[in-house]
Every structure is written in C-alpha cells, then in structure tokens.
Enzyme design. Sequence first.
Site, PDB file in Angstrom:
ATOM      1  N   ASN A 165      -1.820  -8.261  -5.836  1.00  0.00           N
ATOM      2  CA  ASN A 165      -2.223  -8.569  -4.462  1.00  0.00           C
ATOM      3  C   ASN A 165      -3.725  -8.733  -4.276  1.00  0.00           C
ATOM      4  O   ASN A 165      -4.207  -9.811  -3.953  1.00  0.00           O
ATOM      5  CB  ASN A 165      -1.721  -7.483  -3.505  1.00  0.00           C
ATOM      6  N   TYR A 173      -3.060  -7.452   3.163  1.00  0.00           N
ATOM      7  CA  TYR A 173      -4.275  -6.953   3.800  1.00  0.00           C
ATOM      8  C   TYR A 173      -5.187  -8.110   4.192  1.00  0.00           C
ATOM      9  O   TYR A 173      -5.804  -8.118   5.267  1.00  0.00           O
ATOM     10  CB  TYR A 173      -4.983  -6.006   2.827  1.00  0.00           C
ATOM     11  N   ASP A 202       7.668  -3.526  -1.080  1.00  0.00           N
ATOM     12  CA  ASP A 202       6.639  -4.303  -1.782  1.00  0.00           C
ATOM     13  C   ASP A 202       5.736  -3.414  -2.631  1.00  0.00           C
ATOM     14  O   ASP A 202       5.279  -3.813  -3.702  1.00  0.00           O
ATOM     15  CB  ASP A 202       5.809  -5.090  -0.765  1.00  0.00           C
ATOM     16  N   LEU A 262      -4.475 -11.088   5.194  1.00  0.00           N
ATOM     17  CA  LEU A 262      -4.027 -11.711   6.437  1.00  0.00           C
ATOM     18  C   LEU A 262      -4.424 -10.873   7.647  1.00  0.00           C
ATOM     19  O   LEU A 262      -4.824 -11.403   8.687  1.00  0.00           O
ATOM     20  CB  LEU A 262      -2.507 -11.889   6.400  1.00  0.00           C
ATOM     21  N   SER A 263      -4.363  -9.552   7.511  1.00  0.00           N
ATOM     22  CA  SER A 263      -4.660  -8.674   8.636  1.00  0.00           C
ATOM     23  C   SER A 263      -6.135  -8.673   9.015  1.00  0.00           C
ATOM     24  O   SER A 263      -6.487  -8.292  10.138  1.00  0.00           O
ATOM     25  CB  SER A 263      -4.207  -7.240   8.322  1.00  0.00           C
ATOM     26  N   ASP A 322     -17.137  -3.213   7.104  1.00  0.00           N
ATOM     27  CA  ASP A 322     -16.398  -2.025   6.681  1.00  0.00           C
ATOM     28  C   ASP A 322     -15.896  -2.164   5.253  1.00  0.00           C
ATOM     29  O   ASP A 322     -15.486  -1.178   4.640  1.00  0.00           O
ATOM     30  CB  ASP A 322     -15.205  -1.776   7.612  1.00  0.00           C
TER      31      ASP A 322
END
Length: 291
Positions: free
Chosen positions: A146, A189, A73, A191-192, A176
């Site tokens: 993205n 990222y 990706d 989703l995480s 953060d």
Amino acid sequence: MKIALNGRPLTDQTKAAIQALLGELARRGAEVQINDAYGQTLQEWGVMHPFTSLYTSRADLFDADFVFSIGGDGTLLETVTHVGERRLPIVGVNTGRLGFLATIKPEEIAQTLDWLENGNYSLDERVLLHVENDRDVFEGTNFGLNDFVVTKTDRSSMIVVHTWLDGEFLNSYWADGLVISTPTGSTGYCLSVGGPVVLPRTNNFIIAPISPHNLNVRPIVVNDSSRIEVRVESRSKNCLISLDSRSKVVDDSIRFTVRKEKFGAQLVKVKGDTFLETLRSKLNWGLDIRN
C-alpha cells in the site's frame, strides 16, 4: 491442491466461515499449511483443521498453489509479507469490514475453490514499494503493497519532510506527514488525504502531504521508476514511520529512500472481480437516484 492459510483473530461471526473453508479443503483432499499464530488461534476457538504443517516465516512456507488470506485488507497486507519474493498467488477472503483488497465473500468460498481447481481465475500483478535506510528499521521486511508513511508523533507541532525525486530537490513539506503510495494504496490512506484514485497498472507512485500548512501544496503523481528520498525535521527529534501495517517511532536523523520493489504481489481474481467493479461497490459509486 496445496493451500496455505493466514488469518487474524476470530469472532463469533467469522468462526463458521473458517470452519466451512477448512471443511471444503478437507473434502477436496487439499494439502493445507497454516500460519503458526493463526493455527494457535483456531485451536483456542475449537475450530477443527486438517493441516499437515505449520509455517512461521517465508523460509518454511511451502510451495502453495494458493495462499488464502482470511480477514480484511490488513490481513492481506500481512499475507503479502509472508509470501514476499516467492510471488505465490494470494486469495483474499473478506471476513472483515470494507474488503477493498480481500473481495471474496465467505459464502463464495466453495464456488471460488471450484474456479481455482478448474483454472477459472486470473492473476493481478501489483507493484510493491521498497524502503531503504541505513539501520534496517523494518528488520528485513522492507516492502509493502500500500504505502510508506511518515507522520509526527506529537499533537502540537508539524514536521518538515524534505523530499528529493531522482536526486533533484522536490519540496519541503510543512505538514503532519507525508504518504508515498502505490496505485493499490491510492484507495487507502492516500485517498483520505486528498490523493487521486490510480488504476493498479499505471506504473505510478503518489506523493501526498497530510494536512499541509501551505494549501497550494497538492499530491503529485510520479513514475514508479523514480527514487524518492525523504528526510524529516522535527522539534521532538523523532517521527512515526509505517510501511503498510508495520509502524515504528524513529529519530529524525534517518534518511529513507523509496523505490519500486524488484518483485510484485500476485492477487487472485475470479469471475466478476475487477478493480472498477470494486470501486463501484466499495466506494458506493453510482448510488444516485439519477442512475
């Protein structure tokens, strides 16, 4: 056919797949152009390639019928920057790991070329982010498929990301960092850090904090016609910014505005390759003994 190729460094496992692709293109009489850095890599690995020219930037990329991205990706995200506003169709061949965007397997290359030659494919238009600032931090390549991310640069202290939506103050995120994602990036990222999965053509952006200090601060979905402004406050007087695979440390005096790019990216989809199928296969949806 006119085919452009971009890829990442080879491995013993991927060398055979690349050689097979180049062999197929030669057999079909395709006119081939290869990214300069990738061409040098192929030569170092002893891979024979019947290219007719090299390209180093969007300016000298020829009018390819298809641009093949060979890797994972991350390679496809890089390939999007090579194509830019020219909107050439991108074919993602997965020689990496997850392959959420690059979904074609190496063993499917010959069949895929047959489909492309016969017109048995569709184009999936994806929205891009555009990032504005007063110092041209990304040196003219200020768009991404993205996400745009702001994070802290040290381990000890949070940063504050002051955020406005269409000129109206939204929130000061003590966290953060902050992820501003397209629907395509919603499975990355975003989703995480607890963001939702958003289907590609839903005309939305997602704003998602990274490890927020206030747990009642949640990701928010906004219309992609919105202008999102961010300003960072940091004890270290700097922050890390990233736009897809490109990142830099900058001082926290810079303000950024994120909006929808004027052009999009066209991803080639072949038979059976749909977003919902990718969700099921790549995120292991349905792996339940009850199904």
